[in-house]
Design an enzyme around this catalytic site. Structure first.
Site, PDB file in Angstrom:
ATOM      1  N   GLY A 137       3.087   2.735  -6.505  1.00 23.85           N
ATOM      2  CA  GLY A 137       3.572   1.515  -5.849  1.00 23.85           C
ATOM      3  C   GLY A 137       4.852   1.733  -5.059  1.00 23.85           C
ATOM      4  CD  GLU A 175       0.016   1.586  -3.711  1.00 22.02           C
ATOM      5  OE1 GLU A 175       0.641   1.337  -4.763  1.00 22.02           O
ATOM      6  OE2 GLU A 175      -1.209   1.459  -3.612  1.00 22.02           O
ATOM      7  CD  GLU A 188      -1.217   4.839  -7.613  1.00 26.42           C
ATOM      8  OE1 GLU A 188      -1.465   5.960  -7.119  1.00 26.42           O
ATOM      9  OE2 GLU A 188      -0.515   3.992  -7.034  1.00 26.42           O
TER      10      GLU A 188
END
Ligand code: CAA
Length: 257
Positions: A108, A111, A131
């Site tokens: 994240g 991201e 992930e």
């Protein structure tokens, strides 16, 4: 309002957001994402802020979504919290958002950086979507934005293996705009933000929107979208001022009107 997980300041016309959970490498939980959303709202509403820089610390921009906060979640809980939807906020901002990345930008964190408009990386930056190693997949845009940024083959390799990419390769492949020494990465990002902040604000907003449409529209529609925004700018005072100032060989004074 007071923030507990981020530090929010304004320097001249730059809005600064520092992720501030250093003990867990700035892992992003629902509280961080809620505060980030509030800070973005605050900056969007403040006419004095023209550009935003988001950063972490030298060791980590962010090591991703908070694994501890997710480990026992059910799908329904994840859906009801829907905090992952917050990740797209930088893209939806009218004002440009620069990510200044040093150290880890993983999961994240990668991201969030990719949702920003420009990434300035320190030479120590490492990007990754690990992930797969914790039994899931990127959920906040990684499978969509990484291939668009660096091409399918390398993105697929990173997402399927979880391996990290170093700053120099990230620059070569176009994921980041520039790699700079770790001592100056934040200053470089602020200098870039100040430069963007000195440009005519409506044109800056339209330019951001048009570039982002590359990911959403077929070429013909994208060109039309751009053209209409270009024509619309001829209704602004800043267009007159910019062109007159150029011809008079003087510096333009932008009004944001
Ligand atoms: N969530 C919660 N805590 C985290 C974290 C995360 N994503 N990343 C690191 N931490 C915590 C560690 O648990 C550790 O806490 P303690 O000191 O209490 O043990 C602390 O931060 C320091 O981390 P490490 O001891 O692991 O530091 P290291 O230098 O040995 O390794 C690292 C650094 C390679 C970044 C490693 O911490 C790591 O692999 N982190 C997880 C990265 C990851 O898998 N991110 C994806 C998360 S899922 C996601 O983001 C989903 C999505 O798409 C939205």
């Amino acid at each position: 309002m007071p923030y507990e997980n981020i530090i929010v300041t304004i320097e001249d016309s730059i809005g600064l957001i520092q992720l501030n959970r250093p003990k867990v490498l700035n892992a992003l939980n629902a509280a961080v994402m809620r505060e980030l959303g509030q800070a973005f709202d605050e900056f969007e509403a403040n006419d004095a802020v023209r550009c935003i820089v988001i950063y972490g610390n030298e060791r980590a921009f962010s090591a991703g979504a908070d694994i501890d906060a997710m480990k026992t979640a059910t799908p329904v809980e994840m859906l009801q919290r829907d905090w992952v939807a917050q990740w797209d906020r930088p893209r939806r901002m009218k004002k440009p958002v620069i990510a200044a990345v040093s150290g880890y930008a993983l999961g994240g964190g990668c991201e969030l950086a990719m949702a920003c408009d420009i990434i300035i990386a320190s030479e120590t930056a490492q990007f990754g979507q690990p992930e797969i190693n914790i039994g899931v997949i990127p959920g906040a845009g990684g499978t969509q934005r990484l291939p668009r940024a660096i091409g399918k083959a390398r993105a697929m390799e990173m997402i399927l293996t979880g391996k990290f990419m170093k700053a120099d390769e990230a620059e070569r492949r176009g994921l980041v705009a520039r790699v700079v020494p770790v001592e100056s990465y934040l200053e470089e990002a602020k200098a870039l933000a100040r430069e963007i902040a000195s440009k005519p604000p409506i044109a800056v907003q339209f330019a951001k929107e048009c570039v982002n449409k590359v990911y959403e529209l077929p070429l013909g529609e994208g060109l039309e979208y751009e053209r209409r925004h270009f024509y619309f700018l001829f209704s602004t005072e800043d267009q007159r001022e910019g062109m007159e100032a150029f011809l008079a060989k003087r510096k333009p004074q932008w009004k944001g009107k």
